[in-house]
Design a protein around this motif. Structure first.
Motif, PDB file in Angstrom:
ATOM      1  N   ARG A  32     -19.680   5.732   0.966  1.00 48.71           N
ATOM      2  CA  ARG A  32     -19.915   7.161   0.791  1.00 48.71           C
ATOM      3  C   ARG A  32     -18.621   7.920   0.982  1.00 48.71           C
ATOM      4  NH1 ARG A  32     -24.640   8.075   4.847  1.00 48.71           N
ATOM      5  NH2 ARG A  32     -24.341  10.211   4.147  1.00 48.71           N
ATOM      6  N   LEU A  33     -18.577   9.074   0.370  1.00 50.01           N
ATOM      7  CA  LEU A  33     -17.368   9.879   0.468  1.00 50.01           C
ATOM      8  C   LEU A  33     -17.404  10.628   1.801  1.00 50.01           C
ATOM      9  CD1 LEU A  33     -14.895  10.683  -1.280  1.00 50.01           C
ATOM     10  CD2 LEU A  33     -16.162  12.719  -1.938  1.00 50.01           C
ATOM     11  N   PRO A  34     -16.458  10.360   2.696  1.00 53.14           N
ATOM     12  CA  PRO A  34     -16.478  11.054   3.984  1.00 53.14           C
ATOM     13  C   PRO A  34     -16.203  12.547   3.780  1.00 53.14           C
ATOM     14  CG  PRO A  34     -14.953   9.181   3.998  1.00 53.14           C
ATOM     15  CD  PRO A  34     -15.342   9.425   2.581  1.00 53.14           C
ATOM     16  N   LEU A  86       0.826  -1.206   0.000  1.00 55.89           N
ATOM     17  CA  LEU A  86       0.000   0.000   0.000  1.00 55.89           C
ATOM     18  C   LEU A  86       0.863   1.262   0.000  1.00 55.89           C
ATOM     19  CD1 LEU A  86      -2.898   1.253   0.395  1.00 55.89           C
ATOM     20  CD2 LEU A  86      -2.424   1.190   2.834  1.00 55.89           C
ATOM     21  N   LEU A  87       1.767   1.348   0.961  1.00 56.78           N
ATOM     22  CA  LEU A  87       2.485   2.606   1.188  1.00 56.78           C
ATOM     23  C   LEU A  87       3.776   2.717   0.383  1.00 56.78           C
ATOM     24  CD1 LEU A  87       1.971   2.764   5.033  1.00 56.78           C
ATOM     25  CD2 LEU A  87       0.814   4.157   3.302  1.00 56.78           C
ATOM     26  N   VAL A 100      -6.590   9.418  -7.140  1.00 59.49           N
ATOM     27  CA  VAL A 100      -7.966   9.428  -6.640  1.00 59.49           C
ATOM     28  C   VAL A 100      -8.567  10.828  -6.797  1.00 59.49           C
ATOM     29  CG1 VAL A 100      -9.388   9.176  -4.573  1.00 59.49           C
ATOM     30  CG2 VAL A 100      -7.618   7.502  -5.068  1.00 59.49           C
ATOM     31  N   TRP A 115      -7.151  -3.304  -1.835  1.00 57.65           N
ATOM     32  CA  TRP A 115      -7.582  -3.661  -3.191  1.00 57.65           C
ATOM     33  C   TRP A 115      -6.393  -3.588  -4.131  1.00 57.65           C
ATOM     34  CZ3 TRP A 115     -12.617  -4.950  -4.889  1.00 57.65           C
ATOM     35  CH2 TRP A 115     -13.568  -4.974  -3.861  1.00 57.65           C
ATOM     36  N   TRP A 124      -4.847  -0.200  -3.203  1.00 61.89           N
ATOM     37  CA  TRP A 124      -5.572   0.926  -2.616  1.00 61.89           C
ATOM     38  C   TRP A 124      -6.246   0.453  -1.333  1.00 61.89           C
ATOM     39  CZ3 TRP A 124      -8.609   4.349  -6.657  1.00 61.89           C
ATOM     40  CH2 TRP A 124      -7.717   4.774  -7.648  1.00 61.89           C
ATOM     41  N   LEU A 125      -6.425   1.404  -0.422  1.00 63.00           N
ATOM     42  CA  LEU A 125      -7.048   1.084   0.852  1.00 63.00           C
ATOM     43  C   LEU A 125      -8.554   1.347   0.797  1.00 63.00           C
ATOM     44  CD1 LEU A 125      -6.562   0.408   3.898  1.00 63.00           C
ATOM     45  CD2 LEU A 125      -6.453   2.877   4.265  1.00 63.00           C
ATOM     46  N   ASP A 126      -9.321   0.454   1.419  1.00 63.53           N
ATOM     47  CA  ASP A 126     -10.750   0.717   1.611  1.00 63.53           C
ATOM     48  C   ASP A 126     -11.021   0.660   3.103  1.00 63.53           C
ATOM     49  OD1 ASP A 126     -13.494   0.907   1.589  1.00 63.53           O
ATOM     50  OD2 ASP A 126     -13.819  -1.174   0.988  1.00 63.53           O
ATOM     51  N   ASP A 127     -11.293   1.824   3.712  1.00 64.01           N
ATOM     52  CA  ASP A 127     -11.510   1.819   5.162  1.00 64.01           C
ATOM     53  C   ASP A 127     -12.990   1.751   5.521  1.00 64.01           C
ATOM     54  OD1 ASP A 127     -12.377   4.382   4.651  1.00 64.01           O
ATOM     55  OD2 ASP A 127     -10.702   5.384   5.646  1.00 64.01           O
ATOM     56  N   GLN A 128     -13.831   1.402   4.529  1.00 60.96           N
ATOM     57  CA  GLN A 128     -15.259   1.233   4.828  1.00 60.96           C
ATOM     58  C   GLN A 128     -15.698  -0.210   4.607  1.00 60.96           C
ATOM     59  OE1 GLN A 128     -17.794   4.388   3.045  1.00 60.96           O
ATOM     60  NE2 GLN A 128     -15.921   5.509   2.617  1.00 60.96           N
ATOM     61  N   PRO A 142     -14.835   0.034  -4.341  1.00 59.90           N
ATOM     62  CA  PRO A 142     -14.925   0.453  -2.932  1.00 59.90           C
ATOM     63  C   PRO A 142     -13.795   1.381  -2.469  1.00 59.90           C
ATOM     64  CG  PRO A 142     -15.489  -1.854  -3.154  1.00 59.90           C
ATOM     65  CD  PRO A 142     -15.028  -1.403  -4.512  1.00 59.90           C
ATOM     66  N   PRO A 143     -12.520   1.125  -2.820  1.00 59.04           N
ATOM     67  CA  PRO A 143     -11.466   1.985  -2.268  1.00 59.04           C
ATOM     68  C   PRO A 143     -11.478   3.411  -2.829  1.00 59.04           C
ATOM     69  CG  PRO A 143     -10.529   0.428  -3.812  1.00 59.04           C
ATOM     70  CD  PRO A 143     -11.960   0.045  -3.633  1.00 59.04           C
ATOM     71  N   PHE A 202     -13.581   5.553  -2.434  1.00 58.34           N
ATOM     72  CA  PHE A 202     -14.176   6.472  -1.467  1.00 58.34           C
ATOM     73  C   PHE A 202     -13.279   6.746  -0.263  1.00 58.34           C
ATOM     74  CE2 PHE A 202     -17.440   4.830  -4.117  1.00 58.34           C
ATOM     75  CZ  PHE A 202     -18.351   5.862  -4.260  1.00 58.34           C
ATOM     76  N   THR A 203     -12.157   6.034  -0.202  1.00 63.71           N
ATOM     77  CA  THR A 203     -11.249   6.184   0.936  1.00 63.71           C
ATOM     78  C   THR A 203     -10.107   7.139   0.590  1.00 63.71           C
ATOM     79  OG1 THR A 203     -11.727   3.956   1.725  1.00 63.71           O
ATOM     80  CG2 THR A 203      -9.646   4.929   2.437  1.00 63.71           C
ATOM     81  N   GLN A 204      -9.768   7.974   1.552  1.00 62.28           N
ATOM     82  CA  GLN A 204      -8.611   8.851   1.373  1.00 62.28           C
ATOM     83  C   GLN A 204      -7.353   7.987   1.445  1.00 62.28           C
ATOM     84  OE1 GLN A 204      -8.861  12.326   3.758  1.00 62.28           O
ATOM     85  NE2 GLN A 204      -7.075  13.281   2.810  1.00 62.28           N
ATOM     86  N   GLN A 205      -6.573   7.953   0.374  1.00 61.73           N
ATOM     87  CA  GLN A 205      -5.437   7.036   0.300  1.00 61.73           C
ATOM     88  C   GLN A 205      -4.224   7.553   1.066  1.00 61.73           C
ATOM     89  OE1 GLN A 205      -5.657   3.969  -1.007  1.00 61.73           O
ATOM     90  NE2 GLN A 205      -7.822   4.498  -1.277  1.00 61.73           N
ATOM     91  N   PRO A 206      -3.611   6.678   1.879  1.00 59.41           N
ATOM     92  CA  PRO A 206      -2.439   7.099   2.651  1.00 59.41           C
ATOM     93  C   PRO A 206      -1.193   7.285   1.771  1.00 59.41           C
ATOM     94  CG  PRO A 206      -2.928   4.772   3.044  1.00 59.41           C
ATOM     95  CD  PRO A 206      -4.038   5.302   2.194  1.00 59.41           C
TER      96      PRO A 206
END
Lengths: 248, 207
Positions: B96-98, A219-220, B53, A239, A226-230, B38-39, B41-45
């Motif tokens: 959902r987009l935070p 990831l980093l 994104v 992903w 890609w990260l999915d935190d939901q 799905p990813p 919608f996440t803010q990528q580190p």
């Protein structure tokens, strides 16, 4: 005591040796001439073959494959550039064709690198290269891609075909995939791109620590996922972009 | 984003708009396939990944705004819901987009000059430039010229709420003002103080 080698007989022997030498010279001379003739014939035949089939070689993948196999069996490299046995490549125009395909491969790999981290599935690569070439370019096969990637080798760009759990992928980043990453990529392929720590722990008997380190590195450090935190199940899913199906 | 305003006449624009309206009813807005990832919608580190994104979100937001004629996007839109629900959430995959992510996307858009904070001095609401102010200036001048409004004084209200719908209907005042300022620089318009506020006079450029 009789000294040998004196007198007429000895003279004869010297003469004979000289004659033999002459004879051998003339024989090898004629052999060289013969060989030259054969080469010329071969070249003519090849020129003929090339001019007759050039278009077919370029447009028909199965014919191209057969032709390349023939070349391998007679020990000729159809891709040898102008500097080594260049007439062959020039004759066929196949060198250009292959280089052109190479450039297109680079194009696709570079333009998709951002979203797949430099790892693209063979089928996807073929699809995108075909799109780039348009209909008139003729269809291309996995074989052509592999050949073209070989021509890219001298550039040292590190393009490589790798096998990940039975699926061929083309890697365009100079980065060794370690065993853990290969395992993760394989798992991602099976699950539409999604990987979570627990999958690695349960299916591959990894420790949580090992799973987390490998995933976080991808990831980093490598940008391969890609990260999915939901994520509904685990809250945090990874992903692998090269295993996901979406258009830019 | 298709930048076609220089060649777009008012007539063509309204045809396009009508087509969009019809499309919207029949097909709706066609969301890109990345919207089902799905990813997304996440803010990528990973900053490099996050840049991609943001780029993809920017594209999506501008094309949706153009499609629905939306001018503003606010961080609240990710909290409360409204015009932007179709884009800011995907109920099919339950994502959902935070608001925090939307906020950083908006910052990215402002940095790229495809949006500006409006009003100024806050970062929770932006004016979207699916047409750049320069392009709006051309649209405005073209519209004034084809509807025979040259050299007459018009109120802003007559532009934003004309009797016959125009590409400028509902254009926010800050954007209209920017467009007029751009025209004024090339002597094609002049802002004029009138009894109940501001007005504008358009000129045909000297040839």
């Amino acid at each position: 005591m009789h000294r040998r080698g004196v007198g007429l007989a000895a003279f004869d022997r010297k003469q004979t040796t000289k004659r033999f030498e002459e004879l051998s010279n003339s024989i090898s001379q004629s052999q060289v001439t013969h060989l030259n003739n054969q080469l010329t014939q071969f070249r003519t035949a090849l020129t003929h073959f090339a001019s007759t089939h050039r278009d077919k070689i370029k447009s028909d993948p199965s014919f191209r494959h057969a032709f390349q196999q023939m070349c391998t069996s007679i020990g000729v490299d159809p891709l040898a550039g102008p500097r080594k046995g260049g007439w062959w490549a020039e004759l066929l125009g196949l060198g250009d064709w292959q280089y052109e395909l190479g450039v297109q491969i680079v194009d696709v790999c570079v333009s998709t690198r951002e979203r797949n981290g430099g790892l693209i599935e063979m089928a996807e690569l073929i699809r995108m290269v075909s799109k780039l070439r348009g209909v008139s370019g003729g269809s291309i096969t996995e074989d052509d891609i592999v050949q073209s990637i070989k021509t890219l080798e001298p550039l040292g760009a590190g393009y490589q075909v790798v096998d990940i759990s039975g699926r061929k992928m083309v890697r365009s980043v100079v980065k060794e995939l370690d065993d853990d990453q290969t395992t993760i990529l394989g798992l991602a392929q099976e699950h539409g791109g999604r990987v979570v720590e627990d999958m690695l722990i349960q299916r591959r008997q990894w420790s949580r620590e090992r799973a987390r380190t490998a995933l976080e590195n991808m990831l980093l450090r490598d940008g391969l996922c890609w990260l999915d935190d939901q994520d509904e199940e685990y809250g945090r899913a990874y992903w692998v972009t090269s295993a996901m199906k979406w258009e830019a | 984003m298709a930048l076609s305003t220089h060649t777009t006449s008012t007539g063509w624009d309204s045809v396009l708009k009508a087509c969009n309206k019809v499309n919207e009813h029949i097909l709706g807005f066609l969301l890109p396939s990345i919207h089902s990832a799905p990813p997304f919608f996440t803010q990528q580190p990973n900053p490099a990944t996050e840049a991609i994104v943001i780029e993809q979100w920017t594209k999506l937001i501008l094309s949706y705004a153009r499609h629905r004629n939306l001018f503003y996007l606010r961080v609240e839109d990710a909290e409360t819901g409204g015009d932007w629900d179709e884009v800011l959430r995907n109920d099919r995959i339950n994502r959902r987009l935070p608001p925090a992510h939307l906020s950083s996307i908006l910052a990215g858009m402002v940095a790229k000059n495809v949006a500006s904070y409006e009003p100024a001095k806050q970062t929770r609401s932006v004016l979207l430039y699916w047409r750049l102010p320069e392009e709006w200036a051309e649209v405005l001048h073209q519209w004034a010229s084809t509807t025979g409004q040259m050299n007459t004084i018009m109120t802003f209200y007559e532009i934003t709420d004309p009797p016959v719908n125009s590409p400028l209907t509902n254009i926010p005042l800050p954007l209209l003002r920017k467009a007029i300022t751009i025209l004024a620089k090339s002597n094609r318009a002049q802002i004029i103080a009138i009894a109940d506020g501001e007005g504008v006079r358009f000129f045909t450029p000297a040839k």
